[in-house]
Design a protein around this motif. Structure first.
Motif, PDB file in Angstrom:
ATOM      1  N   VAL A  16       0.842  -1.193   0.000  1.00 39.33           N
ATOM      2  CA  VAL A  16       0.000   0.000   0.000  1.00 39.33           C
ATOM      3  C   VAL A  16       0.880   1.247   0.000  1.00 39.33           C
ATOM      4  O   VAL A  16       0.583   2.233  -0.658  1.00 39.33           O
ATOM      5  CB  VAL A  16      -0.938   0.010   1.230  1.00 39.33           C
ATOM      6  CG1 VAL A  16      -1.646   1.334   1.376  1.00 39.33           C
ATOM      7  CG2 VAL A  16      -1.925  -1.132   1.148  1.00 39.33           C
ATOM      8  N   GLY A  17       1.971   1.199   0.756  1.00 39.05           N
ATOM      9  CA  GLY A  17       2.852   2.355   0.872  1.00 39.05           C
ATOM     10  C   GLY A  17       4.041   2.030   1.748  1.00 39.05           C
ATOM     11  O   GLY A  17       4.302   0.868   2.059  1.00 39.05           O
ATOM     12  N   ILE A  18       4.731   3.072   2.156  1.00 38.52           N
ATOM     13  CA  ILE A  18       5.880   2.904   3.047  1.00 38.52           C
ATOM     14  C   ILE A  18       5.910   4.067   4.030  1.00 38.52           C
ATOM     15  O   ILE A  18       5.558   5.197   3.680  1.00 38.52           O
ATOM     16  CB  ILE A  18       7.213   2.806   2.261  1.00 38.52           C
ATOM     17  CG1 ILE A  18       8.352   2.392   3.199  1.00 38.52           C
ATOM     18  CG2 ILE A  18       7.516   4.095   1.523  1.00 38.52           C
ATOM     19  CD1 ILE A  18       9.609   1.938   2.467  1.00 38.52           C
ATOM     20  N   VAL A  19       6.285   3.773   5.265  1.00 37.43           N
ATOM     21  CA  VAL A  19       6.459   4.800   6.291  1.00 37.43           C
ATOM     22  C   VAL A  19       7.915   4.771   6.721  1.00 37.43           C
ATOM     23  O   VAL A  19       8.462   3.710   7.014  1.00 37.43           O
ATOM     24  CB  VAL A  19       5.552   4.549   7.519  1.00 37.43           C
ATOM     25  CG1 VAL A  19       5.831   5.581   8.601  1.00 37.43           C
ATOM     26  CG2 VAL A  19       4.094   4.581   7.143  1.00 37.43           C
ATOM     27  N   THR A  20       8.510   5.950   6.761  1.00 42.12           N
ATOM     28  CA  THR A  20       9.888   6.064   7.226  1.00 42.12           C
ATOM     29  C   THR A  20       9.903   6.743   8.592  1.00 42.12           C
ATOM     30  O   THR A  20       8.918   7.377   8.992  1.00 42.12           O
ATOM     31  CB  THR A  20      10.743   6.896   6.246  1.00 42.12           C
ATOM     32  OG1 THR A  20      10.274   8.246   6.264  1.00 42.12           O
ATOM     33  CG2 THR A  20      10.691   6.323   4.841  1.00 42.12           C
ATOM     34  N   MET A  21      11.018   6.616   9.259  1.00 41.60           N
ATOM     35  CA  MET A  21      11.156   7.283  10.548  1.00 41.60           C
ATOM     36  C   MET A  21      10.988   8.796  10.377  1.00 41.60           C
ATOM     37  O   MET A  21      10.405   9.463  11.228  1.00 41.60           O
ATOM     38  CB  MET A  21      12.513   6.965  11.180  1.00 41.60           C
ATOM     39  CG  MET A  21      12.604   7.435  12.617  1.00 41.60           C
ATOM     40  SD  MET A  21      14.142   7.004  13.423  1.00 41.60           S
ATOM     41  CE  MET A  21      14.053   5.225  13.446  1.00 41.60           C
ATOM     42  N   ASP A  22      11.463   9.337   9.260  1.00 38.75           N
ATOM     43  CA  ASP A  22      11.284  10.765   8.985  1.00 38.75           C
ATOM     44  C   ASP A  22       9.808  11.139   8.928  1.00 38.75           C
ATOM     45  O   ASP A  22       9.400  12.188   9.433  1.00 38.75           O
ATOM     46  CB  ASP A  22      11.956  11.160   7.665  1.00 38.75           C
ATOM     47  CG  ASP A  22      13.474  11.111   7.736  1.00 38.75           C
ATOM     48  OD1 ASP A  22      14.027  10.904   8.831  1.00 38.75           O
ATOM     49  OD2 ASP A  22      14.105  11.282   6.679  1.00 38.75           O
ATOM     50  N   ASP A  23       8.993  10.277   8.296  1.00 41.41           N
ATOM     51  CA  ASP A  23       7.546  10.528   8.220  1.00 41.41           C
ATOM     52  C   ASP A  23       6.940  10.581   9.619  1.00 41.41           C
ATOM     53  O   ASP A  23       6.125  11.455   9.923  1.00 41.41           O
ATOM     54  CB  ASP A  23       6.833   9.433   7.410  1.00 41.41           C
ATOM     55  CG  ASP A  23       7.309   9.334   5.977  1.00 41.41           C
ATOM     56  OD1 ASP A  23       7.678  10.369   5.390  1.00 41.41           O
ATOM     57  OD2 ASP A  23       7.302   8.204   5.442  1.00 41.41           O
ATOM     58  N   VAL A  24       7.336   9.641  10.459  1.00 45.01           N
ATOM     59  CA  VAL A  24       6.808   9.582  11.828  1.00 45.01           C
ATOM     60  C   VAL A  24       7.226  10.827  12.598  1.00 45.01           C
ATOM     61  O   VAL A  24       6.409  11.440  13.295  1.00 45.01           O
ATOM     62  CB  VAL A  24       7.291   8.296  12.544  1.00 45.01           C
ATOM     63  CG1 VAL A  24       6.940   8.328  14.027  1.00 45.01           C
ATOM     64  CG2 VAL A  24       6.705   7.049  11.871  1.00 45.01           C
ATOM     65  N   LEU A  25       8.488  11.229  12.462  1.00 45.51           N
ATOM     66  CA  LEU A  25       8.966  12.422  13.172  1.00 45.51           C
ATOM     67  C   LEU A  25       8.221  13.676  12.728  1.00 45.51           C
ATOM     68  O   LEU A  25       7.905  14.539  13.552  1.00 45.51           O
ATOM     69  CB  LEU A  25      10.474  12.592  12.974  1.00 45.51           C
ATOM     70  CG  LEU A  25      11.334  11.577  13.727  1.00 45.51           C
ATOM     71  CD1 LEU A  25      12.791  11.678  13.294  1.00 45.51           C
ATOM     72  CD2 LEU A  25      11.196  11.763  15.222  1.00 45.51           C
ATOM     73  N   LYS A  26       7.917  13.788  11.446  1.00 45.25           N
ATOM     74  CA  LYS A  26       7.158  14.953  10.954  1.00 45.25           C
ATOM     75  C   LYS A  26       5.768  14.998  11.575  1.00 45.25           C
ATOM     76  O   LYS A  26       5.298  16.056  11.995  1.00 45.25           O
ATOM     77  CB  LYS A  26       7.053  14.909   9.433  1.00 45.25           C
ATOM     78  CG  LYS A  26       8.336  15.271   8.721  1.00 45.25           C
ATOM     79  CD  LYS A  26       8.188  15.106   7.223  1.00 45.25           C
ATOM     80  CE  LYS A  26       9.533  15.247   6.541  1.00 45.25           C
ATOM     81  NZ  LYS A  26       9.460  14.923   5.108  1.00 45.25           N
ATOM     82  N   VAL A  27       5.102  13.839  11.642  1.00 47.10           N
ATOM     83  CA  VAL A  27       3.763  13.786  12.235  1.00 47.10           C
ATOM     84  C   VAL A  27       3.834  14.163  13.711  1.00 47.10           C
ATOM     85  O   VAL A  27       3.026  14.950  14.201  1.00 47.10           O
ATOM     86  CB  VAL A  27       3.135  12.386  12.057  1.00 47.10           C
ATOM     87  CG1 VAL A  27       1.889  12.220  12.905  1.00 47.10           C
ATOM     88  CG2 VAL A  27       2.815  12.133  10.592  1.00 47.10           C
ATOM     89  N   LEU A  28       4.798  13.600  14.418  1.00 52.06           N
ATOM     90  CA  LEU A  28       4.940  13.902  15.848  1.00 52.06           C
ATOM     91  C   LEU A  28       5.266  15.384  16.074  1.00 52.06           C
ATOM     92  O   LEU A  28       4.754  15.996  17.010  1.00 52.06           O
ATOM     93  CB  LEU A  28       6.006  13.019  16.479  1.00 52.06           C
ATOM     94  CG  LEU A  28       5.663  11.527  16.547  1.00 52.06           C
ATOM     95  CD1 LEU A  28       6.854  10.741  17.072  1.00 52.06           C
ATOM     96  CD2 LEU A  28       4.430  11.289  17.395  1.00 52.06           C
ATOM     97  N   ALA A  29       6.092  15.960  15.215  1.00 53.47           N
ATOM     98  CA  ALA A  29       6.423  17.380  15.337  1.00 53.47           C
ATOM     99  C   ALA A  29       5.170  18.237  15.155  1.00 53.47           C
ATOM    100  O   ALA A  29       4.971  19.213  15.894  1.00 53.47           O
ATOM    101  CB  ALA A  29       7.488  17.764  14.307  1.00 53.47           C
ATOM    102  N   LEU A  30       4.321  17.880  14.207  1.00 53.85           N
ATOM    103  CA  LEU A  30       3.068  18.622  14.013  1.00 53.85           C
ATOM    104  C   LEU A  30       2.166  18.508  15.235  1.00 53.85           C
ATOM    105  O   LEU A  30       1.561  19.500  15.670  1.00 53.85           O
ATOM    106  CB  LEU A  30       2.330  18.105  12.777  1.00 53.85           C
ATOM    107  CG  LEU A  30       2.918  18.504  11.427  1.00 53.85           C
ATOM    108  CD1 LEU A  30       2.218  17.748  10.304  1.00 53.85           C
ATOM    109  CD2 LEU A  30       2.813  19.996  11.216  1.00 53.85           C
ATOM    110  N   GLU A  31       2.078  17.303  15.788  1.00 53.74           N
ATOM    111  CA  GLU A  31       1.249  17.094  16.981  1.00 53.74           C
ATOM    112  C   GLU A  31       1.780  17.910  18.155  1.00 53.74           C
ATOM    113  O   GLU A  31       1.012  18.542  18.878  1.00 53.74           O
ATOM    114  CB  GLU A  31       1.204  15.605  17.347  1.00 53.74           C
ATOM    115  CG  GLU A  31       0.570  14.710  16.301  1.00 53.74           C
ATOM    116  CD  GLU A  31      -0.933  14.873  16.195  1.00 53.74           C
ATOM    117  OE1 GLU A  31      -1.582  15.120  17.231  1.00 53.74           O
ATOM    118  OE2 GLU A  31      -1.451  14.768  15.073  1.00 53.74           O
TER     119      GLU A  31
END
Length: 153
Positions: free
Chosen positions: A118-133
């Motif tokens: 379906v897709g791929i999630v990287t640690m960078d993606d997770v960090l961006k989401v957490l930074a927004l939160e």
């Protein structure tokens, strides 16, 4: 977006893929052309791309370059890890982070019901989401302070 973020919501849907019988040299060239550090290795089955593994630029360096092997005759299946780590589309962000930590991986392919890519999630993606939160929380604090100043005048 749901209340609880899922792997399917934060994953990148455009994924650079290769097959187990892709030569190592062709895979490295593909990584360079696409400006990616990893390829999701897939197999076509019943019209779906099923995830077989992930090969990173680090895998190539550690398994081939650092050991002095000739990359010419090698295929991705020769250096792919036997340990496949994936996340379901419906897995929560928290579950995804736990999987990354538990297995020590920075990239996780996201799969659907039939284990299709379906897709791929990287640690960078997770960090961006957490930074927004976290930024939203900081905004709440700032707003609360401003409201308090207005009330005390």
């Amino acid at each position: 977006m749901s209340k609880e973020l899922t792997a399917g919501e934060i994953c990148k849907r455009k994924v650079t893929v290769a097959y187990e019988n892709t030569s190592l040299v062709a895979a490295a060239q593909l990584m360079r052309e696409e400006h990616v550090g990893a390829l999701v290795v897939v197999a076509d089955q019943n019209g779906h791309r099923l995830v077989r593994g992930v090969v990173t630029d680090r895998d190539i360096v550690m398994a081939v370059v650092a050991t002095g092997l000739d990359p010419e005759p090698l295929l991705l299946e020769d250096i792919m890890s036997d340990r496949l780590v994936t996340a379901k589309e419906t897995d929560s962000l928290l579950d995804l982070m736990r999987v990354m930590r538990e297995h020590g991986v920075r990239r996780v392919p996201v799969v659907g019901e039939q284990y299709e890519l379906v897709g791929i999630v990287t640690m960078d993606d997770v960090l961006k989401v957490l930074a927004l939160e976290l930024n939203m929380l900081v905004g709440t604090i700032d707003r609360n302070i401003k409201q308090e100043h207005v009330r005390r005048r």
